[in-house]
Scaffold this motif. Structure first.
Motif, PDB file in Angstrom:
ATOM      1  N   TYR A   1       0.826  -1.077  -0.012  1.00 28.12           N
ATOM      2  CA  TYR A   1      -0.106   0.024   0.234  1.00 28.12           C
ATOM      3  C   TYR A   1       0.789   1.340   0.006  1.00 28.12           C
TER       4      TYR A   1
ATOM      5  N   LYS B   1      -2.845   5.596  -3.465  1.00 30.66           N
ATOM      6  CA  LYS B   1      -2.878   4.778  -4.221  1.00 30.66           C
ATOM      7  C   LYS B   1      -3.823   3.610  -3.940  1.00 30.66           C
TER       8      LYS B   1
ATOM      9  N   GLU C   1      -5.255   1.436  -7.034  1.00 33.84           N
ATOM     10  CA  GLU C   1      -4.134   0.291  -7.241  1.00 33.84           C
ATOM     11  C   GLU C   1      -4.244  -0.829  -6.313  1.00 33.84           C
TER      12      GLU C   1
END
Length: 64
Positions: free
Chosen positions: A31, A35, A38
């Motif tokens: 992580y 993001k 993603e």
């Protein structure tokens, strides 16, 4: 995509996800702040759920 903001102890949340979905690896759950999409995309591909389902499960685990 989502308004998911991951806060708090990411390591704890990552552990919960790995317990629930044993196929997930540390690489899948890498992580980077900002993001979230993603991360959700990687998890979604691995477990075969929609991005909305994954985001919902993460939100639920955050709230626990």
């Amino acid at each position: 995509m989502s308004d998911l903001k991951i806060k708090g102890n990411w390591n704890e949340l990552k552990g919960k996800l790995k317990q629930k979905y044993s196929d997930l690896t540390d690489d899948d759950l890498t992580y980077v702040e900002g993001k979230e999409d993603e991360l959700i995309g990687r998890v979604q591909k691995k477990i075969g759920k929609t991005k909305e389902e994954v985001a919902g499960e993460i939100k639920t685990l955050i709230e626990e």
